[in-house]
Design an enzyme around this catalytic site. Structure first.
Site, PDB file in Angstrom:
ATOM      1  N   GLU A   1       4.529  -5.123   7.242  1.00  0.00           N
ATOM      2  CA  GLU A   1       3.751  -4.100   7.956  1.00  0.00           C
ATOM      3  C   GLU A   1       4.195  -3.902   9.402  1.00  0.00           C
ATOM      4  OE1 GLU A   1       2.486  -6.406   5.958  1.00  0.00           O
ATOM      5  OE2 GLU A   1       0.855  -5.595   4.748  1.00  0.00           O
TER       6      GLU A   1
ATOM      7  N   GLU B   1      -0.564  -9.298  -0.714  1.00  0.00           N
ATOM      8  CA  GLU B   1      -2.002  -9.521  -0.512  1.00  0.00           C
ATOM      9  C   GLU B   1      -2.764  -9.450  -1.831  1.00  0.00           C
ATOM     10  OE1 GLU B   1      -2.612  -7.979   4.031  1.00  0.00           O
ATOM     11  OE2 GLU B   1      -2.299  -6.432   2.527  1.00  0.00           O
TER      12      GLU B   1
ATOM     13  N   GLY C   1       0.699  -5.061   0.970  1.00  0.00           N
ATOM     14  CA  GLY C   1      -0.470  -5.087   0.095  1.00  0.00           C
ATOM     15  C   GLY C   1      -0.179  -5.709  -1.267  1.00  0.00           C
TER      16      GLY C   1
ATOM     17  N   ALA D   1       0.867  -1.177   0.000  1.00  0.00           N
ATOM     18  CA  ALA D   1       0.000   0.000   0.000  1.00  0.00           C
ATOM     19  C   ALA D   1       0.904   1.228   0.000  1.00  0.00           C
ATOM     20  CB  ALA D   1      -0.892  -0.010   1.235  1.00  0.00           C
TER      21      ALA D   1
HETATM   22  N1  CO8 Z   1       4.577   3.235  -0.457  1.00  0.00           N
HETATM   23  C1  CO8 Z   1       4.990   4.421  -0.972  1.00  0.00           C
HETATM   24  N2  CO8 Z   1       6.158   4.556  -1.638  1.00  0.00           N
HETATM   25  C2  CO8 Z   1       6.939   3.482  -1.791  1.00  0.00           C
HETATM   26  C3  CO8 Z   1       6.575   2.217  -1.275  1.00  0.00           C
HETATM   27  C4  CO8 Z   1       5.326   2.113  -0.586  1.00  0.00           C
HETATM   28  N3  CO8 Z   1       4.880   0.945  -0.100  1.00  0.00           N
HETATM   29  N4  CO8 Z   1       7.548   1.337  -1.563  1.00  0.00           N
HETATM   30  C5  CO8 Z   1       8.486   2.023  -2.244  1.00  0.00           C
HETATM   31  N5  CO8 Z   1       8.125   3.307  -2.385  1.00  0.00           N
HETATM   32  C6  CO8 Z   1       8.865   4.389  -3.048  1.00  0.00           C
HETATM   33  C7  CO8 Z   1      10.031   4.848  -2.205  1.00  0.00           C
HETATM   34  O1  CO8 Z   1       9.604   5.752  -1.228  1.00  0.00           O
HETATM   35  C8  CO8 Z   1      10.929   5.491  -3.252  1.00  0.00           C
HETATM   36  O2  CO8 Z   1      10.396   6.760  -3.558  1.00  0.00           O
HETATM   37  P1  CO8 Z   1      11.399   8.059  -3.613  1.00  0.00           P
HETATM   38  O3  CO8 Z   1      12.285   7.756  -4.792  1.00  0.00           O
HETATM   39  O4  CO8 Z   1      10.470   9.185  -3.853  1.00  0.00           O
HETATM   40  O5  CO8 Z   1      12.121   8.100  -2.335  1.00  0.00           O
HETATM   41  C9  CO8 Z   1      10.707   4.603  -4.484  1.00  0.00           C
HETATM   42  O6  CO8 Z   1       9.468   3.913  -4.234  1.00  0.00           O
HETATM   43  C10 CO8 Z   1      11.780   3.566  -4.669  1.00  0.00           C
HETATM   44  O7  CO8 Z   1      11.905   2.831  -3.450  1.00  0.00           O
HETATM   45  P2  CO8 Z   1      13.316   2.592  -2.703  1.00  0.00           P
HETATM   46  O8  CO8 Z   1      14.243   3.718  -2.983  1.00  0.00           O
HETATM   47  O9  CO8 Z   1      13.011   2.282  -1.279  1.00  0.00           O
HETATM   48  O10 CO8 Z   1      13.801   1.283  -3.488  1.00  0.00           O
HETATM   49  P3  CO8 Z   1      14.802   0.156  -2.930  1.00  0.00           P
HETATM   50  O11 CO8 Z   1      15.104  -0.698  -4.116  1.00  0.00           O
HETATM   51  O12 CO8 Z   1      15.912   0.763  -2.169  1.00  0.00           O
HETATM   52  O13 CO8 Z   1      13.925  -0.695  -1.869  1.00  0.00           O
HETATM   53  C11 CO8 Z   1      11.952  -1.871  -1.109  1.00  0.00           C
HETATM   54  C12 CO8 Z   1      12.826  -1.453  -2.303  1.00  0.00           C
HETATM   55  C13 CO8 Z   1      12.739  -2.809  -0.200  1.00  0.00           C
HETATM   56  C14 CO8 Z   1      10.738  -2.562  -1.661  1.00  0.00           C
HETATM   57  C15 CO8 Z   1      11.554  -0.619  -0.285  1.00  0.00           C
HETATM   58  O14 CO8 Z   1      11.030   0.350  -1.175  1.00  0.00           O
HETATM   59  C16 CO8 Z   1      10.503  -0.876   0.769  1.00  0.00           C
HETATM   60  O15 CO8 Z   1      10.796  -1.404   1.816  1.00  0.00           O
HETATM   61  N6  CO8 Z   1       9.240  -0.468   0.507  1.00  0.00           N
HETATM   62  C17 CO8 Z   1       8.154  -0.563   1.457  1.00  0.00           C
HETATM   63  C18 CO8 Z   1       7.660  -1.983   1.603  1.00  0.00           C
HETATM   64  C19 CO8 Z   1       6.570  -2.049   2.625  1.00  0.00           C
HETATM   65  O16 CO8 Z   1       6.761  -1.774   3.792  1.00  0.00           O
HETATM   66  N7  CO8 Z   1       5.370  -2.425   2.201  1.00  0.00           N
HETATM   67  C20 CO8 Z   1       4.212  -2.555   3.057  1.00  0.00           C
HETATM   68  C21 CO8 Z   1       3.379  -1.337   2.997  1.00  0.00           C
HETATM   69  S1  CO8 Z   1       2.041  -1.336   4.186  1.00  0.00           S
HETATM   70  C22 CO8 Z   1       0.831  -2.229   3.417  1.00  0.00           C
HETATM   71  O17 CO8 Z   1       0.993  -2.694   2.332  1.00  0.00           O
HETATM   72  C23 CO8 Z   1      -0.468  -2.399   4.169  1.00  0.00           C
HETATM   73  C24 CO8 Z   1      -1.548  -2.969   3.286  1.00  0.00           C
HETATM   74  C25 CO8 Z   1      -2.873  -2.763   3.956  1.00  0.00           C
HETATM   75  C26 CO8 Z   1      -4.031  -2.924   2.977  1.00  0.00           C
HETATM   76  C27 CO8 Z   1      -5.330  -2.638   3.624  1.00  0.00           C
HETATM   77  C28 CO8 Z   1      -6.464  -2.705   2.610  1.00  0.00           C
HETATM   78  C29 CO8 Z   1      -7.828  -2.627   3.249  1.00  0.00           C
END
Ligand code: CO8
Length: 259
Positions: free
Chosen positions: A132, A112, A109, A66
């Site tokens: 999460e 999911e 997400g 998400a």
């Molecule tokens: N949300 C927003 N932006 C994101 C997300 C995200 N989940 N993941 C990556 N990005 C963005 C980064 O902020 C970055 O943006 P910017 O260049 O502006 O800084 C860009 O994407 C590239 O990301 P990274 O520089 O971090 O790339 P890396 O290759 O270094 O790392 C990762 C990749 C490991 C995937 C890292 O981006 C990461 O850890 N991302 C977050 C993963 C995460 O925590 N996901 C869970 C999110 S919470 C969730 O999904 C809850 C779901 C609930 C659903 C409910 C429905 C009812």
């Protein structure tokens, strides 16, 4: 069809292909992306020319979860009243089968979303996880439920409680989350191939079969078996059943879709 901001949509013969296309955010699933996804899937679901759907992302990320930036400043009562991200569940009401072709990160997400699909094919570098917990929250769209059904309690607990995206494609296949693993650059084509095979079968039979398998998650065994048996009996009221069995007897390919 390219009116979408966050998706690419095309059809390949009888297969609808939806590609998540928000590369700058690793396909983070912002609310607008999901609204578009629901619309694209509903269009294919209602299109007589389409028999099955493939959902994919990029080679780097199926979806990184998400959109954390979008939700970081929301609060409980707002989210409760607006049913925040409640529109995510629409995808699981799609009647035609959806194959997720997963490359790269399928986190939170994103994992999911893949699990809301009917079949998951993974590229060999895919990584599944529910991070999460590291953000001070818990999965909200099936990460504690569908994942536990798919991989069992111990692996699901480990993923959900540690938050490490530690399930590789190979492990995901072994655990039953994923049905096949392919080289990363082949996974979309293989998913389209399988979707094409499904699309050649009787449309109503494919939908009934999907409904019946999904009931295995909802019902106890005797109710599930009864549901299955009733549907099975009902297939004998269709032209497709007559055609399918007659074609077998006559040693020719079946031509489904007669009224
Ligand atoms: N949300 C927003 N932006 C994101 C997300 C995200 N989940 N993941 C990556 N990005 C963005 C980064 O902020 C970055 O943006 P910017 O260049 O502006 O800084 C860009 O994407 C590239 O990301 P990274 O520089 O971090 O790339 P890396 O290759 O270094 O790392 C990762 C990749 C490991 C995937 C890292 O981006 C990461 O850890 N991302 C977050 C993963 C995460 O925590 N996901 C869970 C999110 S919470 C969730 O999904 C809850 C779901 C609930 C659903 C409910 C429905 C009812």
């Amino acid at each position: 069809s390219q009116k979408y901001q966050h998706l690419l949509v095309e059809s390949r013969n009888q297969v609808g292909l939806v590609t998540l296309n928000r590369p700058k955010a690793l396909n983070a699933l912002c609310s607008d992306l999901f609204t578009e996804l629901n619309e694209a899937l509903a269009k294919f679901d209602n299109d007589d020319g389409i028999g099955a759907i493939v959902l994919t992302g990029s080679e780097k990320a199926f979806a990184a979860g998400a959109d954390i930036k979008e939700m970081s400043n929301t609060n409980y009562i707002e989210n409760f009243q607006s049913n925040f991200l409640g529109h995510w569940t629409q995808i699981s009401k799609t009647r035609k089968p959806i194959i997720a072709a997963v490359n790269g990160f399928a986190l939170g997400g994103g994992c999911e979303l893949a699990m809301m699909c009917d079949i998951i094919y993974a590229g060999d570098k895919a990584k599944f996880g529910q991070p999460e917990i590291k953000l001070g929250t818990i999965p909200g769209a099936g990460g504690t439920q569908r994942l536990t059904h798919a991989v069992g309690k111990s692996k699901a607990m480990e993923m959900v409680l540690t938050g490490s995206w530690n399930l590789s494609a190979e492990e995901a296949e072994r655990a039953g989350l994923v049905s096949k693993v392919f080289p990363a650059d082949k996974v979309v084509d293989e998913a389209v191939k399988t979707a094409g095979k499904i699309a050649e079968h009787s449309r109503p039979m494919v939908q009934m079969a999907k409904e019946a398998v999904n009931q295995a998650y909802e019902l106890n065994l005797s109710s599930g078996l009864l549901f299955e048996r009733r549907l099975f009996h009902s297939t004998f009221g269709t032209a497709d059943q007559r055609e399918g069995m007659q074609a077998f007897i006559e040693k020719r390919p079946a031509k489904f879709g007669q009224k």
